[in-house]
Design a protein around this motif. Structure first.
Motif, short mmCIF file in Angstrom:
data_model
loop_
_atom_site.label_atom_id
_atom_site.label_comp_id
_atom_site.label_asym_id
_atom_site.label_seq_id
_atom_site.Cartn_x
_atom_site.Cartn_y
_atom_site.Cartn_z
N ASP A 35 -38.21 50.58 -55.92
CA ASP A 35 -38.51 51.92 -55.41
C ASP A 35 -37.54 52.34 -54.31
OD1 ASP A 35 -40.66 52.35 -57.14
OD2 ASP A 35 -42.09 51.40 -55.78
N ASP A 36 -37.25 51.41 -53.40
CA ASP A 36 -36.33 51.72 -52.30
C ASP A 36 -34.93 52.03 -52.83
OD1 ASP A 36 -38.28 51.41 -50.38
OD2 ASP A 36 -37.80 49.31 -49.99
N TRP A 37 -34.49 51.28 -53.82
CA TRP A 37 -33.16 51.50 -54.38
C TRP A 37 -33.08 52.83 -55.13
CZ3 TRP A 37 -30.65 46.35 -56.51
CH2 TRP A 37 -30.40 45.52 -55.42
N LEU A 38 -34.14 53.19 -55.84
CA LEU A 38 -34.16 54.49 -56.50
C LEU A 38 -34.01 55.61 -55.47
CD1 LEU A 38 -36.96 54.45 -59.23
CD2 LEU A 38 -34.51 54.65 -59.59
N LYS A 39 -34.73 55.49 -54.37
CA LYS A 39 -34.69 56.50 -53.32
C LYS A 39 -33.33 56.55 -52.64
CE LYS A 39 -37.11 57.84 -49.07
NZ LYS A 39 -38.21 57.47 -48.12
N ASP A 40 -32.73 55.39 -52.45
CA ASP A 40 -31.45 55.30 -51.74
C ASP A 40 -30.28 55.83 -52.57
OD1 ASP A 40 -29.88 54.36 -49.44
OD2 ASP A 40 -29.07 52.90 -50.83
N GLY A 41 -30.36 55.66 -53.88
CA GLY A 41 -29.27 56.08 -54.75
C GLY A 41 -28.23 54.98 -54.90
N GLY A 42 -27.22 55.24 -55.73
CA GLY A 42 -26.21 54.23 -55.99
C GLY A 42 -26.70 53.08 -56.82
N PHE A 43 -27.83 53.29 -57.52
CA PHE A 43 -28.48 52.26 -58.33
C PHE A 43 -28.24 52.59 -59.80
CE2 PHE A 43 -32.94 50.29 -59.30
CZ PHE A 43 -32.33 49.17 -59.83
N LYS A 57 -25.86 47.84 -57.95
CA LYS A 57 -26.20 48.73 -56.85
C LYS A 57 -25.07 48.78 -55.83
CE LYS A 57 -29.22 50.84 -53.90
NZ LYS A 57 -28.32 51.29 -52.83
N MET A 58 -24.77 49.97 -55.32
CA MET A 58 -23.88 50.11 -54.18
C MET A 58 -24.64 50.75 -53.03
SD MET A 58 -20.21 52.03 -53.58
CE MET A 58 -19.38 51.10 -54.87
N THR A 59 -24.64 50.06 -51.91
CA THR A 59 -25.30 50.55 -50.71
C THR A 59 -24.24 50.84 -49.66
OG1 THR A 59 -27.26 49.21 -51.19
CG2 THR A 59 -26.99 49.98 -48.92
N LEU A 91 -16.35 49.02 -59.27
CA LEU A 91 -15.03 49.10 -58.63
C LEU A 91 -14.46 50.52 -58.75
CD1 LEU A 91 -13.22 45.79 -59.70
CD2 LEU A 91 -14.43 46.29 -57.57
N GLU A 92 -14.62 51.12 -59.91
CA GLU A 92 -14.16 52.50 -60.10
C GLU A 92 -14.93 53.46 -59.20
OE1 GLU A 92 -14.51 53.32 -64.25
OE2 GLU A 92 -13.04 51.79 -64.82
N LEU A 93 -16.23 53.23 -59.05
CA LEU A 93 -17.03 54.05 -58.16
C LEU A 93 -16.54 53.90 -56.72
CD1 LEU A 93 -19.49 55.87 -57.60
CD2 LEU A 93 -20.89 53.79 -57.49
N GLY A 94 -16.21 52.66 -56.35
CA GLY A 94 -15.69 52.42 -55.00
C GLY A 94 -14.40 53.17 -54.75
N GLU A 95 -13.51 53.15 -55.72
CA GLU A 95 -12.23 53.87 -55.59
C GLU A 95 -12.49 55.37 -55.42
OE1 GLU A 95 -9.31 52.66 -55.28
OE2 GLU A 95 -9.42 50.60 -56.00
N GLY A 101 -13.21 59.64 -48.86
CA GLY A 101 -13.30 59.30 -47.45
C GLY A 101 -14.64 58.73 -47.02
N ARG A 102 -15.48 58.37 -47.98
CA ARG A 102 -16.82 57.89 -47.65
C ARG A 102 -16.86 56.40 -47.36
NH1 ARG A 102 -20.96 59.94 -52.04
NH2 ARG A 102 -22.41 59.09 -50.48
N ILE A 103 -15.96 55.62 -47.97
CA ILE A 103 -15.86 54.20 -47.69
C ILE A 103 -14.40 53.80 -47.55
CG2 ILE A 103 -18.01 53.70 -48.93
CD1 ILE A 103 -16.33 52.46 -51.16
N GLU A 104 -14.18 52.64 -46.94
CA GLU A 104 -12.83 52.11 -46.78
C GLU A 104 -12.68 50.74 -47.41
OE1 GLU A 104 -11.97 52.21 -42.63
OE2 GLU A 104 -11.83 54.40 -42.55
N ALA A 105 -13.80 50.13 -47.79
CA ALA A 105 -13.75 48.79 -48.38
C ALA A 105 -15.00 48.52 -49.18
CB ALA A 105 -13.59 47.73 -47.29
N LEU A 106 -14.89 47.56 -50.09
CA LEU A 106 -16.04 47.04 -50.82
C LEU A 106 -16.32 45.63 -50.32
CD1 LEU A 106 -15.16 48.14 -54.47
CD2 LEU A 106 -16.95 49.12 -53.01
N GLU A 107 -17.59 45.29 -50.18
CA GLU A 107 -17.97 43.95 -49.77
C GLU A 107 -19.20 43.51 -50.56
OE1 GLU A 107 -16.51 44.29 -45.10
OE2 GLU A 107 -18.53 43.59 -45.54
N PHE A 108 -19.39 42.21 -50.66
CA PHE A 108 -20.61 41.66 -51.25
C PHE A 108 -20.75 40.21 -50.85
CE2 PHE A 108 -17.48 40.25 -54.31
CZ PHE A 108 -17.98 39.05 -54.83
#
Length: 270
Positions: A35-43, A57-59, A91-95, A101-108
């Motif tokens: 439920d939290d991920w649905l609300k947050d988006g990027g799921f 998921k991308m948070t 990865l494509e979403l991250g690019e 300008g919303r993110i500068e890096a991907l981490e996990f």
């Protein structure tokens, strides 16, 4: 029929619950955060013939980090490239987000035995930026003692990279605000520890065996209050010398190893 990657929807719940039930011996957190991920988006889910067989998921975290998590493929469909398909999509979403300008890096983060994810990450240009030990404990191994809620300040954040469960943020004022929103801080015997809301993977905010020994009854109390029989401790790799002492206190590593069992990866995008 070609697999389709799309945003998750409420009606996907039964499929997600099934994947969670078949992952990590039924201990997967995916169903709890649905439920939290649905609300947050990027799921996102991967759908094949009307059936959800994978998730990702991308948070968005402090420091313009796109945090990758929840990459799962149903056991019946593993080994067919679906995990790679989901990973490549993220990865494509991250690019795309980096160009906006919303993110500068991907981490996990991942467990040290997750060889497929580690190999995939290194191939795609990710590097290890931090290592941690995740230890398990049984509530029954301790005499739970009430821990009181406390506040969190920059002085409490001794590490450059701070765990909150299996997410990790870089120490900053922005991260402090995020940790206050997403986590809960407890204090016992003059020592503080941090936990994600509703979860039982604890981050001690003081180092040293004596400090940890003083905190463990409070951690056991919080875990019991949350209806859990087990809890975890996330500590940085630099605390390796205290591992023998922690084991004597009743903590254990899920897979015996002398090396850190949690790896944090990063890939810069700008």
């Amino acid at each position: 029929m070609e697999p389709l990657i799309r945003e998750a929807r409420p009606e996907d719940r039964p499929f997600i619950e099934e994947i969670a039930r078949l992952t990590w011996g039924g201990e997967d957190y995916l169903a709890r955060v649905f439920d939290d991920w649905l609300k947050d988006g990027g799921f996102y889910v991967l759908e094949l013939d009307g059936r959800v067989i994978g998730t990702a998921k991308m948070t968005l975290l402090p420091g313009k980090v796109g945090w990758l998590e929840g990459l799962r493929v149903h056991p019946d469909y593993r080994g067919r490239g679906y995990g790679r398909k989901l990973h490549s999509f993220m990865l494509e979403l991250g690019e795309k987000l980096a160009k906006e300008g919303r993110i500068e890096a991907l981490e996990f983060s991942t467990y040290f035995l997750n060889r497929e994810s580690i190999a995939m990450a290194k191939k795609d240009g990710f590097s290890i930026i931090a290592k941690f030990f995740n230890l398990g404990a049984k509530v029954s191994a301790f005499e739970p003692e009430r821990a009181e809620r406390a506040d969190l300040s920059m002085e409490d954040l001794a590490f450059g990279i701070v765990p909150l469960g299996w997410k990790f943020v870089h120490r900053s004022e922005e991260a402090l605000k995020w940790l206050r929103e997403k986590g809960e801080v407890y204090e016992i015997n003059g020592f503080k520890f941090l936990a994600p809301r509703g979860e039982v993977t604890f981050t001690p905010l003081s180092t040293g065996l004596a400090c940890l020994k003083a905190m463990l009854p409070g951690m056991a109390w919080v875990a019991r209050e949350r209806g859990r029989e087990d809890f975890d401790l996330m500590i940085p790799s630099g605390m390796k010398p205290v591992l023998p002492g922690l084991k004597r206190l009743g903590l254990f590593l899920w897979d015996e190893t002398e090396e850190p069992n949690v790896l944090v990866f990063r890939k810069g995008l700008v």
